[in-house]
Design an enzyme around this catalytic site. Structure first.
Site, mmCIF file in Angstrom:
data_model
loop_
_atom_site.group_PDB
_atom_site.id
_atom_site.type_symbol
_atom_site.label_atom_id
_atom_site.label_comp_id
_atom_site.label_asym_id
_atom_site.label_seq_id
_atom_site.Cartn_x
_atom_site.Cartn_y
_atom_site.Cartn_z
ATOM 1 N N PHE A 111 0.939 -1.136 -0.102
ATOM 2 C CA PHE A 111 0.055 -0.029 0.089
ATOM 3 C C PHE A 111 0.822 1.122 0.048
ATOM 4 C CE2 PHE A 111 0.107 2.459 3.932
ATOM 5 C CZ PHE A 111 0.549 1.902 4.665
ATOM 6 N N LYS A 112 2.113 1.171 0.480
ATOM 7 C CA LYS A 112 2.879 2.460 0.587
ATOM 8 C C LYS A 112 3.063 3.206 -0.769
ATOM 9 C CE LYS A 112 5.320 1.306 4.617
ATOM 10 N NZ LYS A 112 4.611 -0.089 5.018
ATOM 11 N N ASP A 113 2.764 2.500 -1.983
ATOM 12 C CA ASP A 113 3.122 2.764 -3.492
ATOM 13 C C ASP A 113 1.940 3.889 -3.669
ATOM 14 O OD1 ASP A 113 5.279 1.137 -4.105
ATOM 15 O OD2 ASP A 113 3.775 -0.350 -4.635
ATOM 16 N N LEU A 116 3.562 7.089 -1.903
ATOM 17 C CA LEU A 116 4.759 7.105 -2.477
ATOM 18 C C LEU A 116 5.144 7.743 -3.634
ATOM 19 C CD1 LEU A 116 6.924 4.952 -0.159
ATOM 20 C CD2 LEU A 116 7.405 7.297 -0.158
#
Ligand SMILES: *Cc1c(COP(=O)(O)O)cnc(C)c1O
Length: 465
Positions: A111-113, A116
């Site tokens: 999920f960090k994509d 980011l």
């Protein structure tokens, strides 16, 4: 839009400076001076937009005039075009009232994509406008390095160095970092442990000459812009299920409190959210806090959901600031206490406010594996260990019947193949666009566990460009 620190003593900054500085100078975290809100009609008007367009609409009030709407639209369109599913963040109905939002269709399958990919482009845009460059350095135990690398690759104004312990990250994790062919990406395998890598990064930031000469920077999880970009998928899910005409709830596997705090922001902006159930593994500092009112740091124990193996939830400070009526001095006192003794407690009205919106469940590794097995058997859905903790939080979190609850799936099962196979008997395949990961050439530099040598390597690499 202006931003203030949760500890009340740092200068008030605009969006650009908040983006580039990360932590506030008084040690606090930046939050908007006032929360923007949408009326019900404004929320209704967001229905049917593409994910990228929704991102523009939700983030515009936070960015103010730092970017034009067209500049922001170009960044969001480009960022989410890299995702592997046309819906970007698809929702699936798991059980009658439980939904799964898949937040693993970005380039690194976690999920960090979702934040980011936008934040890397925002950095590049603002730096170019100012005629500046930065060097981003970070340490990873395997899981988060690739998301930062993918965010910064091919950005003209950024060089990124990611340090990881040589031989101690999985092959998939290593290859997700080392097979990126971009000239501004530098993967450094350090002959040491993850702690050694982290200490080296801290030392580099503490060496003022080096820090200033290299213009060191970070895109870590306390950066406001990451929270801002995560608010979008809470709106996305709510709208898909019928908000604002329907109240929803969320179940979120969390460690740092970053992901779920973005949900709190969505609620503050007007999205009708009943409450949040957070899921933790054995490292359950947040779940214990919501049970007892006491934040108490424990040792970190390794689990099969390693991205939540932390005992300091940095982003919780943002909620603390809110439940304490934005009293920066009170926040500073509590954080000072926590730093000294590893504990602080909340009671009375502030604790009641926090508990009205949040509760927690915790799962052992065995329980997590059982959730993976049983959900697969019942629905055919293969969950990664973090997502399984989210789904169990949705099922056991005590959400009132009739309120749909959306569990956030934070990683693709193929990111944690051993745990998924052990639990379900099924080996999760990488999505086709990553299928040749094991055939791609790697670029990697091995360095000794010595901050002097690491600084020389960074300096030479940056100056050679
Ligand atoms: C980072 C991460 C988490 C925890 O997110 P926080 O923002 O720290 O709460 C959960 N699951 C996965 C897969 C992650 O990578």
């Amino acid at each position: 839009m202006k931003y203030v620190s949760t500890r009340g003593k740092a200068p008030v900054l605009g969006f650009e400076d908040v983006l580039l500085s990360g932590l506030a100078r008084d040690g606090g975290l930046y939050v908007p001076e006032t929360w923007p809100t949408f009326t019900e009609d404004e929320i209704r008007s967001l229905r049917g937009l593409s994910y990228a367009e929704l991102a523009v609409r939700v983030m515009t009030p936070f960015i103010g005039d730092a970017l034009t709407e067209d500049e922001l639209r170009a960044i969001c369109t480009d960022a989410y075009a890299q995702f592997g599913h046309p819906a970007v963040a698809p929702l699936k109905q798991l059980d009658g009232n439980v939904w799964l939002m898949e937040l693993f269709h970005g380039p690194t399958l976690a999920f960090k994509d979702y934040a980011l990919q936008v934040v890397g482009r925002l950095f590049d845009h603002v730096l170019k406008k100012r005629g500046e460059r930065v060097t981003i350095v970070g340490a990873t135990s395997g899981d988060t390095g690739s998301a930062a690398i993918e965010a910064c690759r091919d950005r003209d104004a950024i060089d990124i160095f990611i340090l990881f312990p040589n031989g101690r990250v999985s092959e998939v994790q290593r290859r997700q970092m080392t097979t990126i062919p971009s000239a501004n990406v530098h993967c450094v395998a350090v002959d040491g442990t993850f702690d050694d890598c982290q200490d080296a990064v801290k030392d580099m930031f503490n060496h003022a000459d080096f820090r200033d000469a290299m213009r060191l920077s970070a895109v870590n999880s306390i950066n406001w812009a990451r929270i801002m970009a995560q608010v979008v998928y809470y709106f996305w899910a709510g709208l898909a299920i019928g908000s604002p005409d329907r109240t929803v709830a969320f179940a979120v596997p969390t460690g740092n409190f970053g992901n779920v705090f973005a949900g709190w922001v969505a609620r503050r902006m007007g999205l009708p959210i009943d409450r949040f159930v957070i899921g933790s593994n054995r490292n359950d500092i947040l779940t214990r806090f919501f049970e007892t009112g006491e934040m108490r740091k424990d040792g970190v124990e390794p689990t099969i959901s390693p991205s939540m193996d932390i005992q300091i939830s940095s982003n919780f400070e943002r909620l603390l600031f809110e439940v304490l009526d934005r009293d920066g001095a009170a926040v500073e006192t509590m954080m000072g206490r926590f730093r000294q003794s590893g504990t602080y407690a909340l009671d009375g009205e502030p604790l009641a406010r926090a508990r009205a919106l949040f509760s927690g469940v915790r799962l052992s590794d065995a329980e997590t594996a059982e959730v993976i097995r049983s959900v697969h058997a019942r629905t055919g859905e293969l969950l990664d260990p973090h997502s399984a903790i989210g789904v169990d939080a949705a099922l056991r979190g005590g959400i009132a019947p009739g309120i749909p609850v959306i569990a956030l799936a934070t990683a693709h099962p193929a990111k944690f193949p051993a745990a998924v196979k052990d639990a379900s008997g099924v080996h999760p395949d990488l999505p086709p666009r990553l299928g040749d990961l094991f055939a791609r050439p790697e670029r990697i530099t091995v360095q000794p566990n010595d901050v002097g040598a690491l600084e020389r390597f960074v300096r030479q690499t940056v100056e050679a460009k």
